[in-house]
Design a protein around this motif. Structure first.
Motif, PDB file in Angstrom:
ATOM      1  N   PRO A 192       0.822  -1.219   0.000  1.00 11.42           N
ATOM      2  CA  PRO A 192       0.000   0.000   0.000  1.00 11.42           C
ATOM      3  C   PRO A 192       0.849   1.259   0.000  1.00 11.42           C
ATOM      4  O   PRO A 192       1.880   1.333   0.674  1.00 11.42           O
ATOM      5  CB  PRO A 192      -0.799  -0.132   1.291  1.00 11.42           C
ATOM      6  N   VAL A 193       0.415   2.250  -0.755  1.00 14.69           N
ATOM      7  CA  VAL A 193       1.095   3.546  -0.817  1.00 14.69           C
ATOM      8  C   VAL A 193       0.050   4.617  -0.506  1.00 14.69           C
ATOM      9  O   VAL A 193      -0.886   4.822  -1.274  1.00 14.69           O
ATOM     10  CB  VAL A 193       1.713   3.799  -2.201  1.00 14.69           C
ATOM     11  N   VAL A 194       0.197   5.276   0.625  1.00 11.86           N
ATOM     12  CA  VAL A 194      -0.723   6.361   0.984  1.00 11.86           C
ATOM     13  C   VAL A 194      -0.342   7.589   0.174  1.00 11.86           C
ATOM     14  O   VAL A 194       0.808   8.022   0.175  1.00 11.86           O
ATOM     15  CB  VAL A 194      -0.655   6.670   2.486  1.00 11.86           C
ATOM     16  N   MET A 195      -1.322   8.142  -0.530  1.00 16.31           N
ATOM     17  CA  MET A 195      -1.045   9.250  -1.440  1.00 16.31           C
ATOM     18  C   MET A 195      -2.304  10.082  -1.628  1.00 16.31           C
ATOM     19  O   MET A 195      -3.417   9.536  -1.653  1.00 16.31           O
ATOM     20  CB  MET A 195      -0.571   8.694  -2.796  1.00 16.31           C
ATOM     21  N   ALA A 196      -2.141  11.387  -1.760  1.00 15.62           N
ATOM     22  CA  ALA A 196      -3.276  12.263  -2.029  1.00 15.62           C
ATOM     23  C   ALA A 196      -3.852  11.930  -3.394  1.00 15.62           C
ATOM     24  O   ALA A 196      -3.117  11.589  -4.334  1.00 15.62           O
ATOM     25  CB  ALA A 196      -2.845  13.725  -1.983  1.00 15.62           C
ATOM     26  N   GLN A 197      -5.168  12.044  -3.531  1.00 14.69           N
ATOM     27  CA  GLN A 197      -5.855  11.674  -4.764  1.00 14.69           C
ATOM     28  C   GLN A 197      -5.326  12.454  -5.959  1.00 14.69           C
ATOM     29  O   GLN A 197      -5.184  11.919  -7.062  1.00 14.69           O
ATOM     30  CB  GLN A 197      -7.365  11.887  -4.613  1.00 14.69           C
ATOM     31  N   GLU A 198      -5.003  13.741  -5.755  1.00 16.14           N
ATOM     32  CA  GLU A 198      -4.558  14.562  -6.879  1.00 16.14           C
ATOM     33  C   GLU A 198      -3.172  14.175  -7.401  1.00 16.14           C
ATOM     34  O   GLU A 198      -2.768  14.624  -8.475  1.00 16.14           O
ATOM     35  CB  GLU A 198      -4.581  16.044  -6.495  1.00 16.14           C
ATOM     36  N   GLU A 199      -2.459  13.319  -6.689  1.00 16.44           N
ATOM     37  CA  GLU A 199      -1.127  12.889  -7.121  1.00 16.44           C
ATOM     38  C   GLU A 199      -1.156  11.556  -7.860  1.00 16.44           C
ATOM     39  O   GLU A 199      -0.147  11.136  -8.439  1.00 16.44           O
ATOM     40  CB  GLU A 199      -0.199  12.769  -5.907  1.00 16.44           C
ATOM     41  N   VAL A 200      -2.300  10.885  -7.849  1.00 16.53           N
ATOM     42  CA  VAL A 200      -2.369   9.509  -8.342  1.00 16.53           C
ATOM     43  C   VAL A 200      -2.134   9.425  -9.850  1.00 16.53           C
ATOM     44  O   VAL A 200      -1.423   8.537 -10.326  1.00 16.53           O
ATOM     45  CB  VAL A 200      -3.718   8.859  -7.965  1.00 16.53           C
ATOM     46  N   TYR A 201      -2.721  10.325 -10.622  1.00 13.66           N
ATOM     47  CA  TYR A 201      -2.595  10.269 -12.081  1.00 13.66           C
ATOM     48  C   TYR A 201      -1.124  10.240 -12.491  1.00 13.66           C
ATOM     49  O   TYR A 201      -0.696   9.359 -13.260  1.00 13.66           O
ATOM     50  CB  TYR A 201      -3.290  11.480 -12.709  1.00 13.66           C
ATOM     51  N   THR A 202      -0.343  11.187 -12.000  1.00 11.02           N
ATOM     52  CA  THR A 202       1.071  11.267 -12.370  1.00 11.02           C
ATOM     53  C   THR A 202       1.845  10.058 -11.871  1.00 11.02           C
ATOM     54  O   THR A 202       2.723   9.536 -12.568  1.00 11.02           O
ATOM     55  CB  THR A 202       1.692  12.556 -11.804  1.00 11.02           C
ATOM     56  N   ALA A 203       1.509   9.592 -10.671  1.00  9.66           N
ATOM     57  CA  ALA A 203       2.213   8.427 -10.111  1.00  9.66           C
ATOM     58  C   ALA A 203       1.953   7.178 -10.940  1.00  9.66           C
ATOM     59  O   ALA A 203       2.857   6.356 -11.160  1.00  9.66           O
ATOM     60  CB  ALA A 203       1.772   8.201  -8.666  1.00  9.66           C
ATOM     61  N   LEU A 204       0.750   7.007 -11.451  1.00 11.71           N
ATOM     62  CA  LEU A 204       0.448   5.888 -12.344  1.00 11.71           C
ATOM     63  C   LEU A 204       1.174   6.054 -13.670  1.00 11.71           C
ATOM     64  O   LEU A 204       1.740   5.097 -14.219  1.00 11.71           O
ATOM     65  CB  LEU A 204      -1.062   5.803 -12.581  1.00 11.71           C
ATOM     66  N   GLN A 205       1.159   7.245 -14.179  1.00  9.90           N
ATOM     67  CA  GLN A 205       1.787   7.537 -15.469  1.00  9.90           C
ATOM     68  C   GLN A 205       3.291   7.285 -15.436  1.00  9.90           C
ATOM     69  O   GLN A 205       3.870   6.774 -16.398  1.00  9.90           O
ATOM     70  CB  GLN A 205       1.505   8.994 -15.836  1.00  9.90           C
TER      71      GLN A 205
END
Length: 333
Positions: A192-205
């Motif tokens: 699991p990686v705790v992360m703010a929702q607004e950071e998820v797109y870039t982290a997936l990319q």
């Protein structure tokens, strides 16, 4: 009809709680409620807007609502802090976040808790279950007064689908700031990686994450479907959104205004549930046709088995165990 399927169970209890909290209701006065919320799917935005229209109508214009939408004032954690500080009067946040303020809400984040959608609705409309949960934050300056459907959370992945529990082994999966969510991912073998929702797109990319978990609107409205390839309908959680109001506002409302608020909230929830279902159907089509994401289903039995240890921990928390037992007592199976 939706009204007959979702009966008025919470309304009378919550009005009674309001009366107890405020003592003798103050003389009716004009009140403008400052309602702030983070980024949300359209059915939620529409329901919140409908609440404002209904409460003004039902209060004969003595209550109006001013909106601060789409994270204008911050994310959900910040909005609860603003509620406590008196900077806003109402907000709507995920029940997952609410576990940080009351452990009773953590029960709703437990994996594979509900049998199905109907079981979820029975629980959320059950006075005996929800009144204690809503009131569990009263000493922190606010209480829950209602709920919205936020669907079921499913896995979405960048490179390969989740077809069995073993497929999650070692995968870096974004989760909310919730210990239950973290523990669930670990039991399923993921990292699991705790992360703010607004950071998820870039982290997936960028490959920082292998996947995430959320409802369909994360792929459409937040456009995560642009950077993932698979969406697995395992439905590991069905966490409600919770509508919160400050004690200070409760104290300022007359009995008639309290009734207007609660009736407006209930009607907005009925509308939101109905439109949520329609929007989910549309979103799944969009996920496949517009974003080219493959949707697959799984046999959830092995997933349920893998997370059983999380339920064993309830024995050490009697209040949470009681809520869990109440939820299972209204099971549809």
């Amino acid at each position: 009809m939706i009204a007959s399927r979702y009966p008025k169970t919470i309304l009378s209890a919550t009005i009674t709680i309001f009366a107890l909290a405020s003592g003798n209701a103050l003389a009716e006065q004009n009140i403008n409620l400052k309602l702030a919320y983070a980024q949300n799917a359209q059915p939620v935005k529409d329901a919140l807007a409908l609440f404002g229209e209904l409460v003004e109508e039902k209060s004969n214009g003595s209550i109006t609502v001013s909106y601060f939408p789409d994270s204008q004032l911050g994310g959900e954690s910040e909005l609860v802090e603003l509620l406590q500080a008196g900077a806003v009067d109402m907000t709507k946040v995920s029940g997952g976040l609410m576990g940080s303020f009351s452990p009773l809400y953590d029960v709703f984040s437990m994996p594979y808790l509900f049998d199905d959608e109907e079981h979820f609705y029975r629980v959320m409309n059950d006075e005996e279950i929800m009144s204690d949960v809503y009131q569990s934050t009263q000493d922190q300056g606010f209480v829950g007064v209602g709920w919205y459907d936020s669907g079921q959370r499913n896995f979405y992945m960048t490179n390969e689908p989740i077809e069995q529990v073993e497929d999650l082994a070692g995968k870096k999966i974004r989760v909310m700031q919730s210990q239950t969510a973290i523990d669930t991912m670990k039991l399923l073998g993921a990292s699991p990686v705790v992360m703010a929702q607004e950071e998820v797109y870039t982290a997936l990319q960028q490959g920082v994450l292998d996947g995430a978990e959320n409802n369909e609107f994360a792929l459409t409205a937040a456009r995560h479907g642009e950077v993932v390839d698979y969406y697995t309908l395992d439905g590991h959680t069905r966490i409600p959104d919770i509508i919160l109001i400050s004690n200070r506002v409760i104290d300022s409302l007359s009995d008639e205004q309290q009734t207007a608020v609660m009736e407006a909230l209930e009607e907005s929830t009925q509308s939101q549930v109905e439109h949520w279902r329609e929007a989910i159907t549309t979103a799944r089509t969009q996920i496949q046709d517009e974003f080219g994401v493959t949707i697959n289903e799984v046999d959830i039995a092995p997933f349920q088995q893998a997370v059983q240890p999380i339920y064993e921990t309830l024995e050490s928390t009697p209040e949470e165990l009681a809520v869990y037992q109440q939820i299972k007592a209204v099971s549809t199976q």
